[in-house]
Design a protein around this motif. Structure first.
Motif, mmCIF file in Angstrom:
data_model
loop_
_atom_site.group_PDB
_atom_site.id
_atom_site.type_symbol
_atom_site.label_atom_id
_atom_site.label_comp_id
_atom_site.label_asym_id
_atom_site.label_seq_id
_atom_site.Cartn_x
_atom_site.Cartn_y
_atom_site.Cartn_z
ATOM 1 N N GLU A 154 0.793 -1.194 -0.081
ATOM 2 C CA GLU A 154 -0.042 -0.056 -0.058
ATOM 3 C C GLU A 154 0.796 1.222 0.016
ATOM 4 O O GLU A 154 0.538 2.229 -0.728
ATOM 5 N N ALA A 155 2.095 1.108 0.803
ATOM 6 C CA ALA A 155 2.818 2.200 0.739
ATOM 7 C C ALA A 155 3.627 2.609 -0.371
ATOM 8 O O ALA A 155 3.679 3.874 -1.052
ATOM 9 N N LYS A 156 3.878 1.650 -1.231
ATOM 10 C CA LYS A 156 4.427 2.052 -2.855
ATOM 11 C C LYS A 156 3.305 2.343 -3.727
ATOM 12 O O LYS A 156 3.638 3.233 -4.746
ATOM 13 N N THR A 157 2.010 2.171 -3.342
ATOM 14 C CA THR A 157 0.998 2.579 -4.361
ATOM 15 C C THR A 157 0.461 4.110 -4.006
ATOM 16 O O THR A 157 0.610 4.635 -4.724
ATOM 17 N N ALA A 158 0.649 4.376 -2.772
ATOM 18 C CA ALA A 158 0.357 5.622 -2.196
ATOM 19 C C ALA A 158 1.427 6.647 -2.229
ATOM 20 O O ALA A 158 0.905 8.020 -2.437
ATOM 21 N N PHE A 159 2.621 6.251 -2.240
ATOM 22 C CA PHE A 159 3.728 7.189 -2.136
ATOM 23 C C PHE A 159 4.792 6.919 -3.319
ATOM 24 O O PHE A 159 5.984 6.365 -2.944
ATOM 25 N N PRO A 160 4.328 6.846 -4.568
ATOM 26 C CA PRO A 160 5.244 6.263 -5.747
ATOM 27 C C PRO A 160 6.726 6.916 -5.645
ATOM 28 O O PRO A 160 7.445 6.500 -6.163
ATOM 29 N N ASP A 161 6.608 8.304 -5.045
ATOM 30 C CA ASP A 161 7.824 9.154 -5.322
ATOM 31 C C ASP A 161 8.809 8.991 -3.958
ATOM 32 O O ASP A 161 9.834 9.452 -3.664
ATOM 33 N N ALA A 162 8.424 8.227 -2.878
ATOM 34 C CA ALA A 162 9.086 8.197 -1.500
ATOM 35 C C ALA A 162 10.064 6.971 -1.648
ATOM 36 O O ALA A 162 10.063 6.211 -2.711
ATOM 37 N N ASP A 163 10.902 7.091 -0.943
ATOM 38 C CA ASP A 163 11.828 6.040 -0.591
ATOM 39 C C ASP A 163 11.263 5.185 0.302
ATOM 40 O O ASP A 163 11.429 5.132 1.549
ATOM 41 N N ILE A 164 11.012 3.947 -0.150
ATOM 42 C CA ILE A 164 10.402 2.900 0.688
ATOM 43 C C ILE A 164 11.439 2.086 1.240
ATOM 44 O O ILE A 164 12.406 1.336 0.686
ATOM 45 N N LYS A 165 11.512 1.870 2.600
ATOM 46 C CA LYS A 165 12.437 1.099 3.460
ATOM 47 C C LYS A 165 11.611 0.052 4.087
ATOM 48 O O LYS A 165 10.862 0.155 4.933
ATOM 49 N N SER A 166 12.096 -1.239 3.633
ATOM 50 C CA SER A 166 11.420 -2.550 4.158
ATOM 51 C C SER A 166 12.299 -2.940 5.302
ATOM 52 O O SER A 166 13.319 -3.198 5.072
ATOM 53 N N TYR A 167 11.553 -3.504 6.458
ATOM 54 C CA TYR A 167 12.283 -3.981 7.610
ATOM 55 C C TYR A 167 11.838 -5.401 7.939
ATOM 56 O O TYR A 167 10.706 -5.648 7.762
ATOM 57 N N LYS A 168 12.859 -6.101 8.210
ATOM 58 C CA LYS A 168 12.445 -7.734 8.221
ATOM 59 C C LYS A 168 12.235 -7.767 9.861
ATOM 60 O O LYS A 168 13.177 -7.566 10.664
ATOM 61 N N GLY A 169 11.128 -8.472 10.207
ATOM 62 C CA GLY A 169 10.741 -8.405 11.510
ATOM 63 C C GLY A 169 9.415 -8.014 12.148
ATOM 64 O O GLY A 169 8.262 -8.448 11.349
ATOM 65 N N GLY A 170 9.252 -7.391 13.217
ATOM 66 C CA GLY A 170 8.257 -6.962 13.723
ATOM 67 C C GLY A 170 7.599 -5.499 13.651
ATOM 68 O O GLY A 170 8.514 -4.698 13.735
ATOM 69 N N GLY A 171 6.353 -5.133 13.917
ATOM 70 C CA GLY A 171 5.906 -3.719 13.766
ATOM 71 C C GLY A 171 6.768 -2.868 14.608
ATOM 72 O O GLY A 171 6.990 -1.413 14.273
ATOM 73 N N PRO A 172 7.462 -3.123 16.007
ATOM 74 C CA PRO A 172 7.837 -2.124 16.648
ATOM 75 C C PRO A 172 9.407 -1.664 16.069
ATOM 76 O O PRO A 172 9.853 -0.673 16.193
ATOM 77 N N LEU A 173 9.838 -2.413 15.011
ATOM 78 C CA LEU A 173 10.840 -1.964 14.267
ATOM 79 C C LEU A 173 10.628 -0.631 13.542
ATOM 80 O O LEU A 173 11.613 0.194 13.403
ATOM 81 N N LEU A 174 9.428 -0.781 12.995
ATOM 82 C CA LEU A 174 8.985 0.543 12.173
ATOM 83 C C LEU A 174 8.969 1.791 13.099
ATOM 84 O O LEU A 174 9.512 3.021 12.827
ATOM 85 N N LEU A 175 8.305 1.815 14.381
ATOM 86 C CA LEU A 175 8.260 2.782 15.451
ATOM 87 C C LEU A 175 9.555 3.312 15.650
ATOM 88 O O LEU A 175 10.108 4.346 15.810
ATOM 89 N N ASP A 176 10.598 2.168 15.991
ATOM 90 C CA ASP A 176 12.013 2.546 16.376
ATOM 91 C C ASP A 176 12.615 3.077 14.986
ATOM 92 O O ASP A 176 13.396 4.183 15.438
ATOM 93 N N ALA A 177 12.393 2.700 13.918
ATOM 94 C CA ALA A 177 12.957 3.631 12.582
ATOM 95 C C ALA A 177 12.499 5.036 12.751
ATOM 96 O O ALA A 177 13.366 5.935 12.449
ATOM 97 N N VAL A 178 11.489 5.287 12.684
ATOM 98 C CA VAL A 178 10.744 6.588 12.788
ATOM 99 C C VAL A 178 11.312 7.288 13.975
ATOM 100 O O VAL A 178 11.786 8.582 13.751
ATOM 101 N N ASN A 179 11.229 6.671 15.006
ATOM 102 C CA ASN A 179 11.519 7.606 16.470
ATOM 103 C C ASN A 179 13.144 7.909 16.313
ATOM 104 O O ASN A 179 13.726 8.921 16.907
ATOM 105 N N ASN A 180 14.012 6.992 15.785
ATOM 106 C CA ASN A 180 15.392 7.214 15.621
ATOM 107 C C ASN A 180 15.940 8.162 14.507
ATOM 108 O O ASN A 180 17.053 8.332 14.159
ATOM 109 N N GLY A 181 14.858 8.446 13.584
ATOM 110 C CA GLY A 181 15.078 9.394 12.344
ATOM 111 C C GLY A 181 15.676 8.437 11.324
ATOM 112 O O GLY A 181 16.118 9.156 10.326
ATOM 113 N N GLN A 182 15.444 7.155 11.269
ATOM 114 C CA GLN A 182 16.059 6.588 10.089
ATOM 115 C C GLN A 182 15.158 6.362 8.958
ATOM 116 O O GLN A 182 15.236 6.139 7.670
ATOM 117 N N ALA A 183 13.685 6.781 9.328
ATOM 118 C CA ALA A 183 12.485 7.022 8.561
ATOM 119 C C ALA A 183 11.957 8.152 9.047
ATOM 120 O O ALA A 183 11.766 8.582 9.959
#
Length: 262
Positions: A154-183
């Motif tokens: 859905e992100a690839k469809t909704a944000f075609p010009d964005a840099d999509i970064k896929s993380y292997k694991g669980g949802g908390p990794l996404l929160l960590d990435a945003v919180n740490n400035g990686q995303a």
């Protein structure tokens, strides 16, 4: 000759009857154990509580299944992208997670009827310059998604010009990435985002009010387990009628009341 043909036909019928009576439910009963694949860390659906216990919305529903079957339960922990392979390999009898029954996944595993509906949402760090879903469409925006999850597509469809970064694991990794400035932004199931964000200080994230989709959630088993699939659908229907399903969702998904207990 006629007698011989009747005898052979009788043997064939007996064989079909025996085959029909044997199945996964029989195996589970004889084994005395229901083996369930769950996500390692995916609150509020699956998590390890403060006391080290495996719990969560999907976990408690699976425990109810085992109770109704009269067997013990064993949980097998996997990262998100390992859930379906674990089921297909025979390590687990069924899979319980906040999984959307997409057509692509349906080519591999058999899904139950939906037990709830949700959708993917966008979230950012509270002090981010990205204040809306529209802001996240800017070219080069770094968006964190979960590898193999519906939100990735859905992100690839909704944000075609964005840099999509896929993380292997669980949802908390996404929160960590945003919180740490990686995303800059993250995309995941709204129920998961709300549940998992409670591990951070209140107000740490901004969860956008818009949903990118409306999606059903369902449990899954293998296509060679039709008897188990029928039973699982019967179970979900029964707990929906008697209120146990709604009680589970109200506690785990529709509120954060579970946080103080786990």
């Amino acid at each position: 000759m006629k007698t011989a043909k009747l005898f052979i036909a009788g043997l064939a019928l007996a064989g079909l009857t025996a085959a029909a009576s044997a199945g996964t439910l029989d195996d589970i009963t004889k084994r005395g154990e229901l083996r369930v694949a769950v996500q390692t860390q995916g609150p509020p659906f699956s998590l390890v509580g403060a006391n080290g216990e495996r719990t969560g919305s999907s976990v408690e529903l699976a425990e109810l299944m085992a109770k109704e079957m009269g067997v013990k339960i064993t949980f097998l922990d996997f990262d998100w992208d390992g859930l379906i392979p674990a089921l297909l390999s025979g390590k687990a009898d069924l899979l319980v997670a906040d999984m959307t029954p997409t057509l692509a996944r349906g080519m591999k595993v058999a899904f139950t009827t939906p037990y709830m509906y949700t959708g993917s949402t966008v979230f950012t760090k509270a002090d981010s310059k990205f204040k809306s879903t529209e802001d996240c469409k800017a070219k080069g925006t770094k968006i964190a998604v979960l590898l193999g999850a519906t939100g990735e597509k859905e992100a690839k469809t909704a944000f075609p010009d964005a840099d999509i970064k896929s993380y292997k694991g669980g949802g908390p990794l996404l929160l960590d990435a945003v919180n740490n400035g990686q995303a800059d932004c993250g995309v995941n199931d709204v129920s998961a985002v709300k549940g998992q964000s409670t591990a951070y200080p209140a107000g740490a994230f901004t969860i956008m009010p818009e949903l990118l989709s409306k999606e059903p959630l369902a449990f899954a088993t293998r296509y060679d387990e039709p008897d188990l699939l029928i039973w699982m659908n019967l179970f979900l229907n029964q707990v929906s009628i008697d209120g146990r399903l709604q009680k589970n969702l109200d506690y785990w998904v529709n509120s954060d009341a579970w946080k103080k207990d786990h």
